[in-house]
Design a protein around this motif. Structure first.
Motif, PDB file in Angstrom:
ATOM      1  N   PHE A   1      51.803  30.652  44.894  1.00 51.37           N
ATOM      2  CA  PHE A   1      52.406  31.951  44.585  1.00 51.37           C
ATOM      3  C   PHE A   1      51.382  32.863  43.916  1.00 51.37           C
ATOM      4  O   PHE A   1      50.700  32.457  42.962  1.00 51.37           O
ATOM      5  CB  PHE A   1      53.614  31.773  43.662  1.00 51.37           C
ATOM      6  N   ASP A   2      51.273  34.088  44.423  1.00 52.99           N
ATOM      7  CA  ASP A   2      50.428  35.126  43.834  1.00 52.99           C
ATOM      8  C   ASP A   2      51.334  36.052  43.033  1.00 52.99           C
ATOM      9  O   ASP A   2      52.084  36.850  43.609  1.00 52.99           O
ATOM     10  CB  ASP A   2      49.703  35.888  44.941  1.00 52.99           C
ATOM     11  N   SER A   3      51.275  35.941  41.697  1.00 52.76           N
ATOM     12  CA  SER A   3      52.173  36.718  40.840  1.00 52.76           C
ATOM     13  C   SER A   3      51.737  38.166  40.692  1.00 52.76           C
ATOM     14  O   SER A   3      52.513  39.006  40.226  1.00 52.76           O
ATOM     15  CB  SER A   3      52.271  36.068  39.461  1.00 52.76           C
TER      16      SER A   3
ATOM     17  N   ASP B   1      43.619  36.938  40.092  1.00 55.97           N
ATOM     18  CA  ASP B   1      43.896  38.344  40.385  1.00 55.97           C
ATOM     19  C   ASP B   1      44.488  38.565  41.768  1.00 55.97           C
ATOM     20  O   ASP B   1      44.758  39.697  42.166  1.00 55.97           O
ATOM     21  CB  ASP B   1      42.634  39.182  40.226  1.00 55.97           C
ATOM     22  N   GLY B   2      44.704  37.491  42.521  1.00 52.41           N
ATOM     23  CA  GLY B   2      45.310  37.594  43.842  1.00 52.41           C
ATOM     24  C   GLY B   2      44.386  38.098  44.926  1.00 52.41           C
ATOM     25  O   GLY B   2      44.824  38.285  46.067  1.00 52.41           O
ATOM     26  N   SER B   3      43.111  38.289  44.631  1.00 50.52           N
ATOM     27  CA  SER B   3      42.191  38.841  45.633  1.00 50.52           C
ATOM     28  C   SER B   3      41.626  37.783  46.567  1.00 50.52           C
ATOM     29  O   SER B   3      41.086  38.111  47.623  1.00 50.52           O
ATOM     30  CB  SER B   3      41.039  39.572  44.944  1.00 50.52           C
TER      31      SER B   3
ATOM     32  N   PRO C   1      44.757  43.587  49.437  1.00 51.04           N
ATOM     33  CA  PRO C   1      45.786  43.854  48.427  1.00 51.04           C
ATOM     34  C   PRO C   1      46.998  44.600  48.970  1.00 51.04           C
ATOM     35  O   PRO C   1      48.092  44.473  48.421  1.00 51.04           O
ATOM     36  CB  PRO C   1      45.043  44.695  47.383  1.00 51.04           C
ATOM     37  N   ASP C   2      46.819  45.356  50.034  1.00 50.50           N
ATOM     38  CA  ASP C   2      47.922  46.150  50.579  1.00 50.50           C
ATOM     39  C   ASP C   2      48.704  45.414  51.661  1.00 50.50           C
ATOM     40  O   ASP C   2      49.937  45.397  51.646  1.00 50.50           O
ATOM     41  CB  ASP C   2      47.383  47.474  51.139  1.00 50.50           C
ATOM     42  N   THR C   3      47.993  44.795  52.588  1.00 49.37           N
ATOM     43  CA  THR C   3      48.660  44.173  53.731  1.00 49.37           C
ATOM     44  C   THR C   3      48.858  42.672  53.577  1.00 49.37           C
ATOM     45  O   THR C   3      49.668  42.078  54.280  1.00 49.37           O
ATOM     46  CB  THR C   3      47.857  44.418  55.017  1.00 49.37           C
ATOM     47  N   GLY C   4      48.082  42.051  52.681  1.00 48.24           N
ATOM     48  CA  GLY C   4      48.139  40.600  52.554  1.00 48.24           C
ATOM     49  C   GLY C   4      47.367  39.859  53.622  1.00 48.24           C
ATOM     50  O   GLY C   4      47.470  38.630  53.726  1.00 48.24           O
ATOM     51  N   ALA C   5      46.579  40.587  54.422  1.00 51.27           N
ATOM     52  CA  ALA C   5      45.802  39.947  55.484  1.00 51.27           C
ATOM     53  C   ALA C   5      44.791  38.974  54.892  1.00 51.27           C
ATOM     54  O   ALA C   5      44.072  39.291  53.941  1.00 51.27           O
ATOM     55  CB  ALA C   5      45.094  40.999  56.325  1.00 51.27           C
TER      56      ALA C   5
ATOM     57  N   THR D   1      43.624  26.860  40.099  1.00 51.71           N
ATOM     58  CA  THR D   1      42.768  27.956  39.651  1.00 51.71           C
ATOM     59  C   THR D   1      43.136  28.338  38.224  1.00 51.71           C
ATOM     60  O   THR D   1      44.260  28.122  37.771  1.00 51.71           O
ATOM     61  CB  THR D   1      42.903  29.185  40.567  1.00 51.71           C
ATOM     62  N   MET D   2      42.169  28.941  37.511  1.00 53.12           N
ATOM     63  CA  MET D   2      42.404  29.347  36.132  1.00 53.12           C
ATOM     64  C   MET D   2      41.429  30.454  35.767  1.00 53.12           C
ATOM     65  O   MET D   2      40.257  30.402  36.139  1.00 53.12           O
ATOM     66  CB  MET D   2      42.228  28.158  35.179  1.00 53.12           C
ATOM     67  N   ARG D   3      41.919  31.460  35.046  1.00 49.02           N
ATOM     68  CA  ARG D   3      41.045  32.483  34.479  1.00 49.02           C
ATOM     69  C   ARG D   3      40.509  31.965  33.153  1.00 49.02           C
ATOM     70  O   ARG D   3      41.270  31.612  32.252  1.00 49.02           O
ATOM     71  CB  ARG D   3      41.828  33.774  34.267  1.00 49.02           C
TER      72      ARG D   3
END
Length: 449
Positions: free
Chosen positions: A225-227, A279-281, A300-304, A325-327
């Motif tokens: 999951f990308d929060s 960061d979901g990137s 970030p816009d389309t999720g491609a 993963t962890m920041r």
């Protein structure tokens, strides 16, 4: 709006407070399950600021000699860490028909000890904390009805009480949650027939309310999951062309809507897990057949999803374990396990820095966990350095409720969702002092701790 609070009597409250002793590692740490048939254990390792890891303890839960009967503590399979970092729940996948879940307590130095155990129906291939007192556990079987069991944890009594068992389909092997614990996702991946991803709302009483279903390409394995962008990813596994599915998640209704860019064909053989960067990137995808971990960019816009070409090759088929993963400060960390020893290459846990271009910079490679078949890995980012204006953790900052929760915590009655360090607001190791009160009101006023 921040309302004024009278500080008269605060000294009396402080004097009455006992320092809050919370059980969790003060430093960033990772915890690895070791899935040995004869020896099951959980390994703790601390993470240095540069991303290298140091072994703390290989904590044996169960061990038996070859030929002896099955015992509950071997085959440590999946793990989940409670939001407050105090407990790691470990599932076991032995040959027994009733399995053990082991609750391991984490000390400040990341050493481990058994806090309690309880039994759950066979087989608990995955589990997930929804809160510090609510735990979801799968009942996974190749035939018959699969379920998710919801348990309430009485911390003081060291007991778990089952709230309900929700039927989920033919083969539930993976659980994923939203960070706030309000939504639970369950995959259903039977060998034949329809495969699905289901979402459930977690009610205040711990029961589940069905919210929606989607049908992925392939098995729908290894959900991540990308929060940041509210997206759910899953992998096709060994059936059909290698692909990653991507869904937009609606946090109001709980529905999943497949993105127009999904399913995304990916290189490699048998993708089994998808994990988003902080960061979901980026997306980290683990593979079963070729034993690799590959990196992808996510629009970030389309999720491609697009392959970067960068990868880590763990070696032979089935050698790559799970990914987390962890920041860590200003860097993005990736951790994975190598389950197998082959051609002189040892098994162990690996750490990498995930660079902006998707490349992986090695930090620690195959650090020996001391256990057999290191598999699942969960992360703990360490204790916070200061509280926030959202002291009660309800996502609404600087309210009367936050102020009330803070002063209740000073009096020794911290809410379950309150700041992890309780009355030690400035994280200096001293709880309930004048300095904590001053820091709290500075942050409420928009200043620094």
């Amino acid at each position: 709006m921040i309302h004024p609070v009278r500080l008269a009597g605060a000294a009396t409250l402080i004097a009455a407070c006992a320092s809050t002793v919370l059980g969790q590692s003060t430093a960033p740490a990772i915890f690895v399950t070791n899935n040995g048939n004869l020896r099951g254990s959980l390994t703790s390792l601390t993470v240095r600021p540069d991303g290298t890891v140091d072994l703390v303890q290989d904590f044996v839960i169960g061990e038996r000699a070859s030929g002896e009967p099955t015992i509950p503590g071997t085959n440590a399979y999946s793990a989940s860490i409670s939001p407050n970092g105090r407990f790691v729940a470990v599932s076991h996948a032995t040959s027994a028909t009733i399995e053990q879940v082991t609750i391991v307590e984490v000390a400040a130095d990341a050493h481990l000890s058994i806090y309690t155990t309880f039994q759950t129906p066979d087989s608990p291939l995955d589990l997930a904390w929804l809160s510090d007192t609510l735990l979801a556990v799968t009942e996974t079987r190749s035939s018959g009805t699969n379920r998710v069991h919801m348990y309430r944890f009485n911390v003081a009594g060291r007991t778990f009480t089952r709230i309900e068992a929700e039927a989920t389909g033919g083969f539930a092997s993976w659980l994923t949650t939203t960070p706030d614990g309000r939504w639970l996702f369950v995959n259903d991946a039977p060998l034949s027939g329809p495969r699905s991803l289901k979402s459930y709302r977690v009610e205040d009483d711990g029961t589940l309310t069905y919210a929606g279903i989607n049908y992925p390409t392939g098995y729908g394995l290894g959900m991540g999951f990308d929060s940041v962008h509210m997206r759910l990813f899953s992998c096709s596994g060994s059936t059909g062309p290698a692909a990653v599915n991507a869904y937009a998640f609606d946090p109001e209704s709980g529905s999943l809507t497949e993105l127009l860019t999904s399913p995304a064909p990916v290189p490699g053989s048998s993708p089994k897990q998808a994990v988003a960067s902080a960061d979901g990137s980026k997306l980290l995808v683990g593979y079963g057949s070729d034993g690799t971990m590959r990196t992808f960019t996510v629009d970030p816009d389309t999720g491609a999803v697009a392959a970067t070409g960068f990868l880590f090759d763990a070696g032979i088929q089935g050698s790559l374990g799970n990914i987390a993963t962890m920041r860590l400060g200003s860097i993005d960390m990736v951790f994975t396990t190598d389950r197998e020893t082959y051609d002189g290459t040892p098994r162990g846990v690996c750490s990498f820095v995930l660079e902006a271009d998707g490349s992986l910079t090695e930090r620690s490679i195959r650090v020996d966990t001391g256990g057999i078949a290191p598999s699942d890995v969960v992360v703990w980012a360490g204790l916070p350095t200061c509280g926030t204006a959202d002291f009660d953790g309800d996502t609404d900052s600087g309210t009367d409720a936050d102020i009330e929760a803070f002063f209740n915590c000073l009096a020794g009655n911290c809410c379950p969702t309150c700041f992890a360090l309780g009355a030690d607001f400035d994280a200096d190791g001293d709880a309930g002092t004048d300095a904590d009160i001053e820091a709290f009101f500075r942050v409420l006023g928009g200043g620094n701790c």
